[in-house]
Design a protein around this motif. Structure first.
Motif, PDB file in Angstrom:
ATOM      1  N   ILE A   2      -5.405  -4.457 -15.523  1.00 32.17           N
ATOM      2  CA  ILE A   2      -6.762  -4.763 -15.959  1.00 32.17           C
ATOM      3  C   ILE A   2      -6.671  -5.144 -17.424  1.00 32.17           C
ATOM      4  CG2 ILE A   2      -8.115  -3.453 -14.292  1.00 32.17           C
ATOM      5  CD1 ILE A   2      -7.961  -1.093 -16.146  1.00 32.17           C
ATOM      6  N   TYR A  15       0.054 -15.397 -13.484  1.00 31.58           N
ATOM      7  CA  TYR A  15      -1.104 -14.969 -12.707  1.00 31.58           C
ATOM      8  C   TYR A  15      -2.237 -15.997 -12.825  1.00 31.58           C
ATOM      9  CZ  TYR A  15      -4.110 -11.461 -10.454  1.00 31.58           C
ATOM     10  OH  TYR A  15      -4.914 -10.788  -9.589  1.00 31.58           O
ATOM     11  N   VAL A  19      -4.037 -18.340  -9.875  1.00 36.49           N
ATOM     12  CA  VAL A  19      -5.473 -18.411  -9.582  1.00 36.49           C
ATOM     13  C   VAL A  19      -5.948 -19.860  -9.678  1.00 36.49           C
ATOM     14  CG1 VAL A  19      -7.753 -17.694 -10.349  1.00 36.49           C
ATOM     15  CG2 VAL A  19      -5.898 -16.045 -10.291  1.00 36.49           C
TER      16      VAL A  19
ATOM     17  N   TYR B  88      -8.584  -9.901  -6.595  1.00 36.23           N
ATOM     18  CA  TYR B  88      -8.370  -8.924  -7.654  1.00 36.23           C
ATOM     19  C   TYR B  88      -8.703  -9.535  -9.014  1.00 36.23           C
ATOM     20  CZ  TYR B  88      -6.378  -5.226 -10.389  1.00 36.23           C
ATOM     21  OH  TYR B  88      -6.228  -4.204 -11.281  1.00 36.23           O
ATOM     22  N   TYR B  89      -8.296 -10.769  -9.188  1.00 37.48           N
ATOM     23  CA  TYR B  89      -8.592 -11.443 -10.459  1.00 37.48           C
ATOM     24  C   TYR B  89     -10.098 -11.533 -10.679  1.00 37.48           C
ATOM     25  CZ  TYR B  89      -8.358 -14.709 -14.306  1.00 37.48           C
ATOM     26  OH  TYR B  89      -8.503 -15.291 -15.543  1.00 37.48           O
ATOM     27  N   ILE B  90     -10.813 -11.958  -9.640  1.00 39.25           N
ATOM     28  CA  ILE B  90     -12.263 -12.113  -9.777  1.00 39.25           C
ATOM     29  C   ILE B  90     -12.932 -10.761 -10.026  1.00 39.25           C
ATOM     30  CG2 ILE B  90     -14.378 -12.764  -8.550  1.00 39.25           C
ATOM     31  CD1 ILE B  90     -12.738 -14.873  -7.100  1.00 39.25           C
ATOM     32  N   LYS B  92     -11.547  -7.774 -11.097  1.00 39.70           N
ATOM     33  CA  LYS B  92     -11.105  -6.867 -12.162  1.00 39.70           C
ATOM     34  C   LYS B  92     -10.721  -7.561 -13.470  1.00 39.70           C
ATOM     35  CE  LYS B  92     -11.842  -3.157 -10.468  1.00 39.70           C
ATOM     36  NZ  LYS B  92     -12.937  -2.703 -11.212  1.00 39.70           N
TER      37      LYS B  92
END
Lengths: 283, 285
Positions: A2, A15, A19, B88-90, B92
């Motif tokens: 996070i 990462y 995305v 997870y990206y969206i 957190k």
């Protein structure tokens, strides 16, 4: 993983790239469909022959645009009628279901709730054939018994509406229930204390509160009906809705006409989605 | 008042019972009866398991059935693996406006008909398509490359078509995970991998289960993608049902096929729910 936990820069970059790649993957087929709607060629593929509006407005062979292509226009009309019927029916029954499951505790409630969810886990094609089988059993029975030919129970638009309604109702029920659950019932009791009868209380207090969910469910139901393919394919008669009509065209070979129809569909459904979002923001 | 409430109850119950009875339960019972009917002469039928016998006796049917099941499971797993990091990206990593924008972007493709999405992949993958031209331009291929009409193309289509139904439940469950819990995991000496395994995945389980069920169902029951993207040898079970019903007009056998498909999906959905200790009400409702 996070933001408050430090990560190696390389990991972060990888990462982010992943995305980004994902969104390119999502967009690519749609962009390609949209772009080739303007290709001045008989085929929606490379090479690029130049820009043209003909696949929308062209009115002579070989490039007849969407707005001059009668069968496609008729199919759009059919889909719109079917979609409206399905949306109204499923939202009406969905609202009734939502009240039933939220307001009443009765024997068999749990069982009925599971049954209500079932259409979501039945493959669409199976829903289609089961309704086809049952309706023709009824139609044949009617013919044998009273020599009455029940035309509406033969494959056609009535069955398409019923078939789509059978599973879209579940979705409408879930959407409306979710909002009804958040409703503060004391508001309704206050109306009753102030002398309203039950129906007036529901009509003037609860239904306005539910309105965003009802509009949302209408739009979702309409779009799901418009897009539905599997159930429709099994029940369709001579008037084909748009998805089935396009499928038949696509099997014969595709022209940029289909791209143009698709682009119009994309624009149409995005507009509907925007209207819905705007409506929900306001209330 | 009491009688009024009763009346209201029955008025609300009637549409539900009509809908479930006339459009879901009775049609399926009728279909079951039809699948148990064997034609012995003109207009003469007996009750038997002959249709199921045909299904189990013909290798092509069995093979297609198993192939459809295995490929649907595979499509579900691939969708989960691709969707999880993005969800997870969206949920957190992204903040505020970016998050809602990204979430909305995920939904956009699914406002468009499945037919259009499949058509898009056809344009990309076909011999004269974009990928083929790109490969030739880059010098990686000497002639046109046909990427359409095989199992890989079906897989691409299936994964693409059902992506949304995986991303949305995952984002919803992951959003409810408190950042502090993840931080605590790291504070207690966990590595990225062990935090993922011990904290994030268990928390996301309801989302994983409901996403997987929906994606599996959609893949299993898909007709469009396998027909458009698959080749001659890549049969899908729904194509068999369609051909029995519409092309050959053998409704008895088609009904038996329909039941096998329903049976397969129920077993896998029920098994998944059992294995993960979830219920249909919680994952769907």
């Amino acid at each position: 993983m996070i933001p408050s936990i430090p990560q190696p820069r390389a990991f972060r970059a990888a990462y982010m790239a992943y995305v980004l790649l994902f969104f390119v993957y999502l967009a690519l087929p749609l962009v390609v469909v949209a772009v080739f709607a303007f290709n001045d060629s008989q085929f929606p593929s490379l090479p690029w022959e130049g820009f043209t509006w003909n696949w929308f407005f062209g009115d002579e062979r070989p490039m007849i645009g969407v707005f001059h292509e009668r069968p496609i226009l008729r199919a759009i009309g059919t889909s719109a009628i079917v979609g409206s019927c399905v949306a109204l029916l499923s939202v009406a029954v969905g609202t009734s279901n939502a009240f039933l499951f939220n307001r009443y505790r009765f024997r068999g409630r749990g069982l009925l709730y599971v049954l209500m969810l079932l259409p979501l886990v039945i493959p669409g094609i199976v829903l289609g054939i089961s309704i086809l089988v049952f309706s023709s059993t009824v139609a044949n029975g009617l013919w044998d018994a009273v020599k009455y030919d029940a035309e509406m129970l033969r494959p056609g638009l009535v069955l398409v509406v019923l078939g789509q309604f059978s599973f879209i109702t579940t979705i409408a029920t879930l959407v409306i229930s979710a909002r009804l659950q958040k409703f503060d019932q004391t508001l309704e009791e206050a109306a009753l204390n102030l002398g309203a009868d039950r129906l007036t209380a529901v009509r003037t207090i609860t239904i306005p509160y539910l309105m965003p969910a009802i509009i949302g469910a209408l739009v979702v139901a309409f779009l799901m009906s418009f897009e539905n393919f599997n159930t429709t394919l099994m029940l369709v008669g001579s008037d084909a809705p748009l998805t089935v009509a396009m499928f038949d065209r696509l099997k014969e070979g595709s022209t940029p006409l289909l791209n143009a129809v698709s682009l119009l569909l994309m624009i149409g459904s995005s507009l509907l989605a925007l209207v819905m979002i705007a409506f929900q923001r306001r209330s | 008042m009491q009688s009024q409430a009763r009346l209201g109850f029955f008025l609300l119950l009637t549409p539900l019972l009509l809908w479930l009875g006339l459009l879901i339960l009775i049609p399926h019972v009728d279909m079951a009866l039809l699948s148990l009917r064997e034609r012995v002469g003109v207009g003469q039928y007996t009750t038997s398991l002959a249709n199921y016998g045909i299904f189990f006796g013909e290798p092509l049917y069995m093979w297609t059935f198993l192939r459809t099941a295995v490929m649907s499971v595979l499509a579900t797993v691939i969708t989960l693996i691709i969707a999880f990091p993005v969800a997870y990206y969206i949920a957190k990593m992204a903040r505020g406006r970016t998050r809602s924008a990204l979430f909305l972007l995920c939904l956009v493709p699914f406002w468009v008909s499945e037919l259009v999405r499949t058509f898009g992949w056809m344009i990309l993958l076909r011999e004269t398509g974009l990928f083929s031209s790109l490969l030739q331009w880059a010098g990686l291929a000497t002639g046109p490359v046909e990427m359409l009409y095989n199992d890989a193309a079906i897989m691409v289509g299936l994964v693409y078509t059902s992506m949304l139904f995986m991303v949305v439940p995952l984002v919803t469950t992951l959003e409810s995970l408190d950042d502090a819990v993840i931080e605590a995991g790291y504070d207690l000496g966990g590595s990225g991998l062990s935090v993922l395994r011990e904290i994030i995945i268990p928390h996301a389980m309801p989302g994983i289960v409901s996403g997987s069920i929906v994606v599996f169902m959609l893949s299993l029951g898909n007709y469009l993608t396998p027909t458009m993207l698959g080749g001659k040898d890549s049969l899908w079970f729904t194509e068999l049902i369609y051909s029995q019903f519409i092309v050959r007009f053998n409704w008895e056998l088609g009904a038996a096929f329909g039941f096998m498909l329903l049976f397969l999906s129920s077993v896998i959905v029920w098994g998944t729910l059992r294995l993960t200790g979830q219920t249909l009400e919680r994952t769907m409702g």
